[in-house]
Design a protein around this motif. Sequence first.
Motif, short mmCIF file in Angstrom:
data_model
loop_
_atom_site.label_atom_id
_atom_site.label_comp_id
_atom_site.label_asym_id
_atom_site.label_seq_id
_atom_site.Cartn_x
_atom_site.Cartn_y
_atom_site.Cartn_z
N GLN A 7 26.70 35.14 7.38
CA GLN A 7 25.26 34.93 7.32
C GLN A 7 24.77 34.08 8.48
O GLN A 7 23.60 34.15 8.88
N GLY A 8 25.65 33.27 9.06
CA GLY A 8 25.28 32.44 10.20
C GLY A 8 24.97 33.24 11.45
O GLY A 8 24.42 32.69 12.41
N TRP A 9 25.31 34.53 11.45
CA TRP A 9 25.01 35.39 12.61
C TRP A 9 23.59 35.94 12.57
O TRP A 9 23.11 36.49 13.55
N ILE A 10 22.92 35.78 11.43
CA ILE A 10 21.53 36.26 11.34
C ILE A 10 20.67 35.45 12.32
O ILE A 10 20.75 34.23 12.38
N ALA A 52 18.62 57.43 24.83
CA ALA A 52 19.41 57.55 26.06
C ALA A 52 19.45 56.24 26.84
O ALA A 52 20.23 56.13 27.79
N LEU A 53 18.61 55.29 26.47
CA LEU A 53 18.52 54.03 27.21
C LEU A 53 19.47 52.99 26.61
O LEU A 53 19.90 53.09 25.47
N PHE A 54 19.76 52.00 27.40
CA PHE A 54 20.54 50.83 26.96
C PHE A 54 21.93 51.21 26.44
O PHE A 54 22.38 50.73 25.41
N GLY A 55 22.60 52.07 27.17
CA GLY A 55 23.99 52.35 26.83
C GLY A 55 24.80 51.08 26.89
O GLY A 55 24.56 50.21 27.73
N PRO A 56 25.76 50.88 25.99
CA PRO A 56 26.52 49.63 25.94
C PRO A 56 27.28 49.40 27.23
O PRO A 56 27.82 50.33 27.84
N LEU A 71 34.06 43.12 18.10
CA LEU A 71 33.15 42.28 17.33
C LEU A 71 33.34 40.81 17.70
O LEU A 71 34.38 40.41 18.21
N GLY A 72 32.28 40.03 17.42
CA GLY A 72 32.37 38.61 17.68
C GLY A 72 31.60 38.17 18.91
O GLY A 72 31.56 36.98 19.23
N GLU A 73 31.00 39.13 19.63
CA GLU A 73 30.14 38.79 20.75
C GLU A 73 28.70 38.75 20.24
O GLU A 73 28.18 37.71 19.90
N PHE A 74 28.04 39.92 20.18
CA PHE A 74 26.71 39.97 19.56
C PHE A 74 26.82 40.30 18.08
O PHE A 74 26.27 39.61 17.23
N LEU A 75 27.56 41.37 17.77
CA LEU A 75 27.73 41.74 16.37
C LEU A 75 28.73 40.82 15.69
O LEU A 75 29.70 40.37 16.31
N VAL A 102 12.63 48.77 31.82
CA VAL A 102 12.49 48.47 30.39
C VAL A 102 13.41 47.32 30.03
O VAL A 102 14.42 47.06 30.69
N ARG A 103 13.05 46.64 28.98
CA ARG A 103 13.80 45.48 28.49
C ARG A 103 13.90 45.58 26.98
O ARG A 103 12.92 45.95 26.31
N ARG A 104 15.08 45.30 26.43
CA ARG A 104 15.26 45.37 24.98
C ARG A 104 15.77 44.03 24.46
O ARG A 104 16.75 43.48 24.96
N ILE A 105 15.07 43.54 23.45
CA ILE A 105 15.51 42.33 22.76
C ILE A 105 16.02 42.75 21.39
O ILE A 105 15.28 43.33 20.59
N SER A 106 17.30 42.49 21.13
CA SER A 106 17.93 42.88 19.87
C SER A 106 18.23 41.63 19.06
O SER A 106 18.72 40.64 19.61
N ARG A 107 17.93 41.68 17.78
CA ARG A 107 18.14 40.51 16.91
C ARG A 107 18.72 40.97 15.58
O ARG A 107 18.25 41.94 14.98
N ILE A 108 19.77 40.29 15.14
CA ILE A 108 20.35 40.57 13.83
C ILE A 108 19.43 39.98 12.76
O ILE A 108 19.14 38.78 12.77
#
Length: 282
Positions: A7-10, A52-56, A71-75, A102-108
Amino acid sequence: MDEAALQGWIGREEVAEDEASLVLLRRLAALLDQDPAVIRRGAPIPEGWHVALFGPLARQSGLGPDGHAALGEFLPPVPLPRRMFAGRRTWFQAPVAIGAEVRRISRITAITPKSGRSGRMIFVTIRHGIESAGRECVVEEQDLVYREATTPGAPAAEPASPALPDGATRETFVPDTTLLFRYSAVTYNGHRIHYDADYARGTEGYPALVVNGGITTTKLTELAKRHLPGPLRKVTTRAGRPLFVGREVTLACHLEAPGRARLWALDDAGRLAFECVAEYAA
């Protein structure tokens, strides 16, 4: 499993930058059997083609055994080995021009443990906000599900076969290995269940290569666009069971209300694989 620690990753965030590449989007058009030359710089990206954007960009040394970034970096470091796409909700708020930065902000936003017939599961929900020209243009919430290792001979959960409404239009396609390869190449998806048949069968217990959830979502979105009278405003997709290479898939669409279509993807036995709702911007 230390669920409290997970839960601390939220709230954890990751920022990525990209360009809405003309060449990449033309490749997606070709994959969808559309004329790539129609895709022109400066025109808006068709709804749903942001996949098609933001391929890992994980380095090769940073990949896990399944082909995803470790796992353990972002996820979060979920201690369950099998990862699958479970669903997504996408809002199209403004167009993104082909060729634009383009810019993507991802949040858990949520981590939810559950138990089912197949054992323990953990759902991870991620909010992606895609920005261009100073505003948020596309918002997508994705649900990933992590499952326990497969048990040889264990029966699979069987979602009910839906009774499609009278008048629902249908079309079929048979996903082949070339389709899976090209989609994984366009999206830079390294998940081995989509191209390594020995891994898919021997490690994750599938009978054949698994069709990328993004292929099915994109095909359902394209079907919705052919039946709705205006640009899409929102698409919601929920995955029920995997689809497999070489087995016929039926896509169906029903206009259940003005400006609203419900869609389904059924496997070769008529069982529900995906359900989708698409709404257009009036």
